[in-house]
Design a protein around this motif. Structure first.
Motif, short mmCIF file in Angstrom:
data_model
loop_
_atom_site.label_atom_id
_atom_site.label_comp_id
_atom_site.label_asym_id
_atom_site.label_seq_id
_atom_site.Cartn_x
_atom_site.Cartn_y
_atom_site.Cartn_z
N ASP A 167 0.86 -1.19 0.00
CA ASP A 167 0.00 0.00 0.00
C ASP A 167 0.89 1.24 0.00
N LEU A 168 0.87 1.99 -1.09
CA LEU A 168 1.80 3.11 -1.25
C LEU A 168 1.36 4.38 -0.53
N LYS A 169 0.09 4.56 -0.33
CA LYS A 169 -0.40 5.84 0.19
C LYS A 169 0.21 6.21 1.54
N PRO A 170 0.22 5.31 2.55
CA PRO A 170 0.83 5.71 3.82
C PRO A 170 2.32 5.97 3.72
N ILE A 171 2.99 5.28 2.81
CA ILE A 171 4.43 5.53 2.64
C ILE A 171 4.65 6.88 1.98
N GLY A 172 3.82 7.19 0.97
CA GLY A 172 3.91 8.50 0.33
C GLY A 172 3.64 9.63 1.30
N GLU A 173 2.66 9.42 2.18
CA GLU A 173 2.34 10.45 3.18
C GLU A 173 3.50 10.61 4.16
N LEU A 174 4.11 9.48 4.55
CA LEU A 174 5.28 9.54 5.44
C LEU A 174 6.41 10.33 4.79
N ALA A 175 6.68 10.04 3.53
CA ALA A 175 7.74 10.75 2.82
C ALA A 175 7.41 12.24 2.71
N HIS A 176 6.18 12.53 2.34
CA HIS A 176 5.76 13.93 2.16
C HIS A 176 5.87 14.72 3.47
N GLU A 177 5.44 14.10 4.56
CA GLU A 177 5.47 14.79 5.86
C GLU A 177 6.90 15.10 6.30
N ASN A 178 7.85 14.30 5.82
CA ASN A 178 9.24 14.50 6.23
C ASN A 178 10.10 15.15 5.14
N GLY A 179 9.44 15.64 4.10
CA GLY A 179 10.17 16.33 3.04
C GLY A 179 11.06 15.43 2.22
N LEU A 180 10.69 14.17 2.08
CA LEU A 180 11.50 13.20 1.36
C LEU A 180 10.94 12.92 -0.03
N LEU A 181 11.81 12.51 -0.94
CA LEU A 181 11.38 12.04 -2.24
C LEU A 181 10.85 10.62 -2.11
N PHE A 182 9.83 10.29 -2.89
CA PHE A 182 9.26 8.95 -2.87
C PHE A 182 9.32 8.38 -4.29
N VAL A 183 10.14 7.35 -4.47
CA VAL A 183 10.33 6.69 -5.76
C VAL A 183 9.73 5.30 -5.69
N VAL A 184 8.95 4.93 -6.70
CA VAL A 184 8.20 3.67 -6.67
C VAL A 184 8.54 2.81 -7.88
N ASP A 185 8.76 1.52 -7.62
CA ASP A 185 8.92 0.51 -8.66
C ASP A 185 7.56 -0.15 -8.87
N ALA A 186 6.91 0.17 -9.99
CA ALA A 186 5.58 -0.36 -10.28
C ALA A 186 5.62 -1.47 -11.34
N SER A 187 6.73 -2.18 -11.41
CA SER A 187 6.89 -3.20 -12.44
C SER A 187 5.78 -4.25 -12.42
N GLN A 188 5.36 -4.66 -11.22
CA GLN A 188 4.37 -5.73 -11.11
C GLN A 188 2.93 -5.23 -11.03
N THR A 189 2.74 -3.92 -11.00
CA THR A 189 1.39 -3.40 -10.76
C THR A 189 0.86 -2.49 -11.86
N ALA A 190 1.72 -1.80 -12.60
CA ALA A 190 1.24 -0.88 -13.63
C ALA A 190 0.44 -1.64 -14.67
N GLY A 191 -0.76 -1.17 -14.93
CA GLY A 191 -1.65 -1.82 -15.88
C GLY A 191 -2.62 -2.79 -15.24
N VAL A 192 -2.42 -3.07 -13.94
CA VAL A 192 -3.28 -4.03 -13.23
C VAL A 192 -3.92 -3.40 -12.00
N PHE A 193 -3.14 -2.66 -11.23
CA PHE A 193 -3.63 -2.01 -10.02
C PHE A 193 -3.78 -0.51 -10.27
N PRO A 194 -4.75 0.13 -9.62
CA PRO A 194 -4.88 1.58 -9.77
C PRO A 194 -3.71 2.30 -9.12
#
Length: 390
Positions: A164-191
């Motif tokens: 689940d990316l949303k809580p990780i993205g929020e954690l990164a955003h709250e701390n001023g961090l960049l959030f990079v995601v590997d969507a190799s297994q999900t792009a085209g299948v998961f929203p």
């Protein structure tokens, strides 16, 4: 030792996490047509060049829409996720920066990070639990004043565990961090919604869930994030400049793009829009759960991953007794004509966590093109091989 019973005529392809072998017919047709009609995008005003430019730009728009982006010019084309991840990690991290990742990662994340670590970047790898999941609290504890980035997968290519990316993205955003995601297994299948999930750089490949040709992939870079280019060269614009143009996507796209492959990816995106990724995911998960329920109670079969949640990638990874995974995979192919993936799956830390470094594991991964009958044949094959192991 399993004994070969000869080849079955029609192969049952269950290695879709590596690449989706069956593509929509319109993808094949689009590549063939492009091979005979497409010129070099951005390199002229003739019909062939302009046609290529239109296809490529429309593909950017479709990808941008699919991932919830705000500007199609922030979509950059690459050869695959590996190139995208290398561009993102090497183009954003510097010596002295601190980056956090997880044990779930593929070598396309780990190897660039190890190389950057050898050059002065500080690396923290979050451990995982018995079923191959990790605790976001461990990420929180790992953040320091030097932390610049969190990078993680959206779905494990070994266990199929969905992240689940949303809580990780929020954690990164709250701390001023960049959030990079590997969507190799999900792009085209998961929203995926880069704005809602607060993703700064999304890396994807075209040849898996997106159902496009091999040699296609890309990244979506949030506006305001500047990634240093790994390459410099021809762009079709600013010919007399000594430096790579700064505007996106040209800044990260030196050289001629894979126009023929992108034409196929364009057709694949049309197919995804028409069929619906929710429908694809539902069907793939139905097949995955059918297989899981059929093999989970077989004696001598060990299954890896977290099956306590219904939302997961369409992957079931297992071992039969003490047999080497390559031997099992070979028996599945030669005796039953079932194609799977064995070995380490380019996910070394996950195998360490699961205790399967020496044995490896056999991965079954499903496409919506697979059938119930193919799944049932795979269940029967596992039952037969497990019985032979007794």
């Amino acid at each position: 030792m399993f004994e070969s019973k000869g080849w079955v005529k029609d192969m049952i392809y269950l290695d879709n996490a590596a690449t989706t072998m069956r593509k929509p017919q319109k993808v094949i047709d689009a590549v063939v047509q492009a091979m005979s009609s497409m010129g070099n995008a951005g390199r002229g005003v003739n019909d062939a060049s302009l046609s290529a430019s239109r296809i490529i730009y429309d593909t950017r728009e479709r990808i941008c829409r699919m991932v919830g982006g705000t500007n199609p010019r922030q979509v950059v084309f690459t050869c695959n996720s590996t190139e995208s991840l290398n561009m993102a990690l090497r183009g954003l991290l510097n010596p002295g920066d601190h980056v956090i990742t997880t044990m779930l990662e593929h070598n396309s994340v780990l190897r660039p990070l190890y190389d950057l670590e050898s050059k002065g970047t500080n690396l923290t790898i979050i451990g995982c639990r018995e079923r191959g999941t990790f605790d976001i609290e461990d990420m929180k504890k790992a953040i320091t004043s030097e932390t610049k980035m969190i990078v993680c997968t959206n779905g494990s290519n070994l266990t199929g565990n969905y992240v689940d990316l949303k809580p990780i993205g929020e954690l990164a955003h709250e701390n001023g961090l960049l959030f990079v995601v590997d969507a190799s297994q999900t792009a085209g299948v998961f929203p995926i919604d880069v704005e809602e999930m607060k993703i700064d750089v999304l890396c994807f490949t075209g040849h898996k869930g997106m159902l496009g040709p091999q040699g296609t992939g890309g990244m979506y870079v949030r506006e305001g994030v500047t990634v240093r280019s790994l390459k410099a060269g021809g762009t079709g614009v600013q010919t007399y400049s000594k430096t790579q143009p700064a505007q996106m996507p040209t800044a990260l796209e030196a050289g001629t793009l894979n126009g023929h492959g992108i034409a196929g990816l364009h057709a694949a995106l049309e197919y995804l829009e028409e069929y619906g990724i929710d429908n694809i995911r539902k069907r793939e998960q139905e097949l995955m759960w059918r297989f899981y329920e059929g093999v989970k109670d077989i004696e001598n079969v060990t299954i890896y991953g977290d099956f306590t949640t219904k939302n997961r990638c369409a992957i079931v990874t297992l071992n039969i007794g003490d047999y080497d995974s390559s031997e099992v995979s070979d028996a599945l192919l030669t005796e039953y004509s079932i194609s799977t993936r064995s070995g380490g799956h380019c996910a070394p830390l996950m195998h360490e966590a699961l205790g399967t470094v020496e044995q490896g594991a056999v991965r079954f991964s499903f496409s919506h093109y697979n059938t119930d009958e193919e799944v049932d044949a795979a269940i029967q094959a596992v039952q037969d091989l497990a019985r032979e192991e007794e």
